[in-house]
Design a protein around this motif. Structure first.
Motif: not given
Length: 217
Positions: A57-63, A65-74, A104-111
């Motif tokens: 998750t951390h790496r997907a957010v850092g890049r 990479d929305k597709s990778a983040l969705r894969e991990v979350a799912e 502590w809001p951040c753009d990653a939460i919205e992504m």
């Protein structure tokens, strides 16, 4: 430190990850058996799986990479071995996201919200927020695993019961398992996720039908 404190409002104190059933069944009887049980959970069970999910998750957010983040979350939402384990990780995940969004809001939460409208597992929530605030994986992951272990121990201290000093001895004894799990997760992929803590998985299933319960899992 604030996000992984026992006082952070994710409701972690309500869950025992099947430890309550293990105590009733006699698998966990004292500090030594609690250490053995939790060390296996950390190195070959939920701890290992959550560590890999956190890192990916951390790496997907850092890049970005929305597709990778969705894969991990799912995958994280689907990978729980029992109903109560799913409740535990997703309830804490959602609470973690809402609490950090408020303070502590951040753009990653919205992504994460943009690409995934399903249940959010705890390691995905924590990994997203840590990456969103620029906290390095190598720093955040051991702290996350330490907090998970501390909550397991807190449940054991109350259930066996043990004194607080014995609880600290168990935590000290688990330091090597925590460090080893974190190191392995940093070089793992999603394909490496898996566990062999079968008795712990069964405990989380058995807990659902316990006659009396203090914990939600």
């Amino acid at each position: 430190m604030a996000w992984l404190s026992p006082s952070f409002p994710v409701g972690a104190f309500s869950y025992s990850s099947g430890i309550e059933w293990a105590v009733e069944a006699g698998d966990i009887r004292d500090a030594a058996s609690l250490t053995d049980w939790l060390s296996l959970m950390m190195t070959a069970g939920a701890g290992t799986c959550d560590a890999v999910l956190f890192v990916q998750t951390h790496r997907a957010v850092g890049r970005g990479d929305k597709s990778a983040l969705r894969e991990v979350a799912e995958l994280a939402a689907a990978f729980s071995p029992s109903k109560e384990r799913h409740l535990e990780t997703t309830a804490q995940g959602r609470a973690f996201i809402e609490a950090t969004r408020a303070a502590w809001p951040c753009d990653a939460i919205e992504m994460l919200d943009d690409i995934w409208d399903g249940a959010i597992a705890y390691p995905v929530a924590a990994g997203t927020v840590c990456a969103g605030h620029g906290i390095a994986t190598e720093t955040a992951l051991p702290a996350f695993l330490h907090a998970v272990a501390a909550n397991w121990i807190s449940a054991g201290v109350r259930l066996i019961p043990l004194g607080q000093t014995d609880g600290q001895r168990v935590l000290a004894a688990m330091e090597e398992a925590i460090a080893r799990t974190a190191a392995r997760a940093l070089t793992a992929s999603l394909d490496d996720i898996g566990g062999a803590a079968l008795r712990a998985d069964l405990a989380s299933m058995k807990h659902e039908t316990q006659y009396t319960r203090l914990f939600r899992s």
